[in-house]
Design an enzyme around this catalytic site. Structure first.
Site, short mmCIF file in Angstrom:
data_model
loop_
_atom_site.label_atom_id
_atom_site.label_comp_id
_atom_site.label_asym_id
_atom_site.label_seq_id
_atom_site.Cartn_x
_atom_site.Cartn_y
_atom_site.Cartn_z
N SER A 182 0.82 -1.21 0.00
CA SER A 182 0.00 0.00 0.00
C SER A 182 0.85 1.26 0.00
O SER A 182 1.65 1.48 -0.89
CB SER A 182 -0.96 -0.04 1.19
OG SER A 182 -1.88 1.01 1.10
N HIS A 183 0.70 2.07 1.04
CA HIS A 183 1.34 3.38 1.11
C HIS A 183 2.74 3.31 1.71
O HIS A 183 3.38 4.34 1.88
CB HIS A 183 0.46 4.28 1.97
CG HIS A 183 0.07 3.59 3.24
ND1 HIS A 183 -0.90 2.61 3.27
CD2 HIS A 183 0.55 3.69 4.49
CE1 HIS A 183 -1.01 2.14 4.51
NE2 HIS A 183 -0.13 2.78 5.26
N ASP A 227 -2.49 6.55 -3.34
CA ASP A 227 -1.37 5.90 -2.66
C ASP A 227 -0.68 4.86 -3.53
O ASP A 227 -0.98 4.74 -4.72
CB ASP A 227 -1.84 5.28 -1.34
CG ASP A 227 -2.64 4.01 -1.55
OD1 ASP A 227 -3.32 3.92 -2.59
OD2 ASP A 227 -2.61 3.12 -0.69
N ASP A 287 -0.81 1.62 -4.03
CA ASP A 287 -1.58 0.63 -4.79
C ASP A 287 -2.91 1.19 -5.29
O ASP A 287 -3.75 0.44 -5.80
CB ASP A 287 -1.81 -0.64 -3.97
CG ASP A 287 -2.59 -0.38 -2.70
OD1 ASP A 287 -2.49 0.73 -2.15
OD2 ASP A 287 -3.32 -1.27 -2.27
N ASP A 328 -5.61 2.56 -3.81
CA ASP A 328 -6.92 2.45 -3.16
C ASP A 328 -7.24 3.63 -2.24
O ASP A 328 -8.38 3.81 -1.83
CB ASP A 328 -7.10 1.10 -2.45
CG ASP A 328 -6.05 0.83 -1.41
OD1 ASP A 328 -5.13 1.66 -1.24
OD2 ASP A 328 -6.12 -0.24 -0.77
N ARG A 329 -6.23 4.43 -1.90
CA ARG A 329 -6.49 5.60 -1.04
C ARG A 329 -6.57 6.87 -1.86
O ARG A 329 -6.04 6.93 -2.98
CB ARG A 329 -5.36 5.79 -0.04
CG ARG A 329 -5.25 4.69 0.96
CD ARG A 329 -4.19 5.01 2.00
NE ARG A 329 -4.23 3.97 3.02
CZ ARG A 329 -3.69 4.07 4.21
NH1 ARG A 329 -3.03 5.16 4.54
NH2 ARG A 329 -3.78 3.09 5.07
N LYS A 358 -11.42 -0.38 -1.42
CA LYS A 358 -11.55 1.07 -1.53
C LYS A 358 -10.90 1.50 -2.84
O LYS A 358 -10.12 0.74 -3.42
CB LYS A 358 -10.95 1.77 -0.32
CG LYS A 358 -9.51 1.43 -0.01
CD LYS A 358 -9.14 2.07 1.32
CE LYS A 358 -7.71 1.73 1.71
NZ LYS A 358 -7.64 0.70 2.74
C1 G1P Z 1 -4.44 1.23 8.10
C2 G1P Z 1 -5.67 2.11 8.22
C3 G1P Z 1 -6.91 1.32 7.86
C4 G1P Z 1 -6.75 0.71 6.47
C5 G1P Z 1 -5.46 -0.08 6.39
C6 G1P Z 1 -5.20 -0.59 4.99
O1 G1P Z 1 -4.53 0.16 9.00
O2 G1P Z 1 -5.78 2.65 9.52
O3 G1P Z 1 -8.02 2.15 7.93
O4 G1P Z 1 -7.83 -0.12 6.17
O5 G1P Z 1 -4.36 0.73 6.80
O6 G1P Z 1 -5.07 0.45 4.07
P1 G1P Z 1 -3.80 0.15 10.43
O7 G1P Z 1 -2.33 0.40 10.15
O8 G1P Z 1 -4.38 1.28 11.21
O9 G1P Z 1 -4.09 -1.20 11.01
ZN ZN Z 2 -3.39 1.26 -0.35
#
Ligand code: G1P
Ligand code: ZN
Length: 542
Positions: free
Chosen positions: A113-114, A278, A280, A282-283, A377
């Protein structure tokens, strides 16, 4: 081509977190580490012989190598076809879209992800089921159980597949189909939004937009959609080339990490609309000229304006938000006369609500918004949704948000992250909070109405998820929430979420941190954050 069965021994640390298994690249590069996890995924599934698997990732370092291994293992384990994005690229929402459109058995997303990318940064792998969404906990638990007992994996002895050439090739008896990463996703977007109106907006010289793809996966999608199909001027998309190290950046679309975009939108001659996505895809982050839209507000505003958007004009069945997300959406749901669901953190908890049509729109405070069009998302979907609203209402982002607050009240909201703190101490902090009895306590003007550790019972399958975050709710509707991140790869991250409600229009223009300062001080005091984390400041404030 021959199928080999390779003996292996378990790794003990392959427990999937909030969103799949995430580790540093060198961890994944250990002998058999990725192979063990992939075999554990396959071993926890049933009935996939001859079926289709979708595979793609966000293009980060190790993406291509991982895909070659996965293709050969999928062939050896009996999948009939793998659809893989060209160059190994597929955004997370595109994987979800392609699984659904092709009625695939499931999909594997390669992403952290990010989180930053590169030889010493993060990598990740996640399994999605046939509805296109992240595997539910019972599946991730089965994967973990298999990973602890694994003794062998199956792999086809074959050369690498050319991931850059579109079309089909054979891997043993399995077909590999290299597909364009944008086509199916773009068609889905066009079916939901009024592209003609958005095109009129984006080709109007008095409207300027800036989309920051942060050198991550949405580059090709954003170029094709905004500058291609929708006619925005070249240069609308910045940092649009997907790089293995994301350009050395941290592709998390928030005010801290998307600094290039923030400087532009808060500078002189700022464009009318800014957005970022982000690693991948999705954000999303939405900005107006010198104006930040909180993700919680964004969800509420999309819901309140959904009737303006073709794909949602017939109404919403319900809204769902994660527990730490602000309650702004609840007020919209109430006015629309629909249900609002409060789920634990993580997109997987929305899957059942979407599948059973209890919710149409979903959102998380962590810059995640989406709908029943897929089961992840979706960053660019949110950007298009905003553009559709802007095109119809012909008002600025700020005007739309302020008029929303006037109608519904403003939920001041902020999240404070303490990253990379000592894991033991972070758990002690949470354990201590769980043990306190705060109900009825008075802190200045605030009186505690409830104090608990959030537990969720899924309304569809009855499954119970406990210990999802400490909540302190006050009699005036304000809230403080504490939880530990489930996506980090180093130490622990404490997240503190603070929210208050302001119905008075005259008081809706305060600075967020100032408006919340009283509650933030209470939150720090109650949890003794400084003592437990050794920090006097959060790492990131959003
Ligand atoms: C974080 C975000 C959560 C999101 C997840 C995946 O998770 O808070 O809302 O779904 O990344 O993108 P966390 O690191 O808080 O467990
Ligand atoms: Zn992501």
């Amino acid at each position: 081509m021959q199928i080999s069965t390779i003996p292996t021994t378990p790794y003990t640390d392959q427990k999937p977190g909030t969103s799949g298994l995430r580790k540093k690249v060198p961890v994944f590069q250990q002998p058999n580490y990725l192979e063990n996890f992939v075999q554990s995924i396959f071993d926890s599934l049933e009935g996939y012989q001859g079926e289709t698997l979708v595979v793609g990732g966000d293009g980060r370092y190790y993406n291509r190598q991982a895909i070659q291994i996965i293709l050969k293992m999928a062939a050896a384990n009996g999948f009939g076809r793998v659809m893989v994005g060209q160059g190994g690229i597929l955004s997370t929402p595109a994987v979800s879209c392609i699984i659904r459109k092709n009625r695939a058995f499931g999909g594997i997303v390669l992403s952290a992800s990010h989180n930053p990318a590169g030889p010493n940064e993060d990598f990740g792998i996640k399994y999605n089921i046939s509805n296109g969404g992240p595997a539910p906990e019972k599946v991730t638990e089965a994967i973990y159980a298999h990973s602890k007992a694994i003794s062998q994996y199956r792999i086809l002895e074959a050369g690498d597949v050319d991931l850059d050439r579109l079309g089909t090739t054979q891997l043993g008896v399995m077909v590999v189909e290299v597909i364009d990463c944008v086509t199916d996703y773009a068609a889905l977007m066009e079916s939901l939004f009024d592209f003609n109106r958005i095109q009129q907006l984006l080709t109007n010289p008095s409207f300027r937009m800036c989309m920051d793809s942060m050198h991550a996966v949405t580059g090709p999608y954003a170029h094709a959609l905004f500058e291609g199909r929708l006619g925005a001027p070249a240069g609308t998309v910045m940092n649009g080339k997907t790089l293995e190290d994301f350009g050395g950046g941290h592709p998390d679309p928030n005010l801290v990490y998307a600094h290039d975009l923030v400087e532009i939108l808060f500078g002189d001659q700022a464009p009318d609309f800014g957005a970022a996505s982000d690693g991948d895809g999705d954000r999303n982050m939405i900005l107006g000229r010198q104006f930040f839209v909180t993700p919680s507000d964004s969800l509420a505003i999309l819901a309140a304006n959904a009737k303006l958007v073709p794909g949602y004009s017939s109404g919403l069945s319900g809204i769902a938000r994660s527990m730490p997300t602000s309650q702004a959406a609840d007020r919209v749901a109430e006015r629309l006369g629909i249900d609002c669901y409060e789920t634990p953190t993580g997109w997987k908890f929305f899957g059942n609500l979407l599948d059973s049509d209890k919710a149409t729109l979903c959102g998380e405070e962590s810059f995640g918004t989406g709908s029943n069009h897929i089961r992840e998302k979706d960053g660019l979907w949110a950007v298009l949704f905003w553009l559709n609203i802007l095109a119809v209402r012909q008002e600025s982002v700020e005007q739309i948000v302020r008029s929303h607050w006037q109608t519904y009240g403003r939920n001041y909201y902020s999240r404070h992250d303490y990253e990379g703190v000592d894991s033991g101490r972070a758990h002690q902090l949470v354990d201590r909070l769980r043990g306190l009895n705060l109900k009825g306590q008075q802190y200045g003007a605030y009186e505690v109405e409830y104090h608990d550790d959030f537990s969720y019972t899924d309304p569809i399958d009855g499954s119970i998820s406990q210990n999802q975050g400490i909540r302190i709710g006050f009699t005036d509707g304000s809230r403080i929430v504490y939880r530990l991140s489930g996506t980090g790869t180093q130490g622990a991250t404490l997240r503190l979420y603070v929210e208050s409600y302001e119905p008075n229009i005259a008081k809706q223009s305060q600075d967020t941190q100032e408006a919340l300062s009283g509650l933030i001080a209470i939150a720090n005091e109650v949890a003794q954050i400084q003592d437990y984390t050794g920090r006097d400041q959060p790492t990131v404030i959003t």
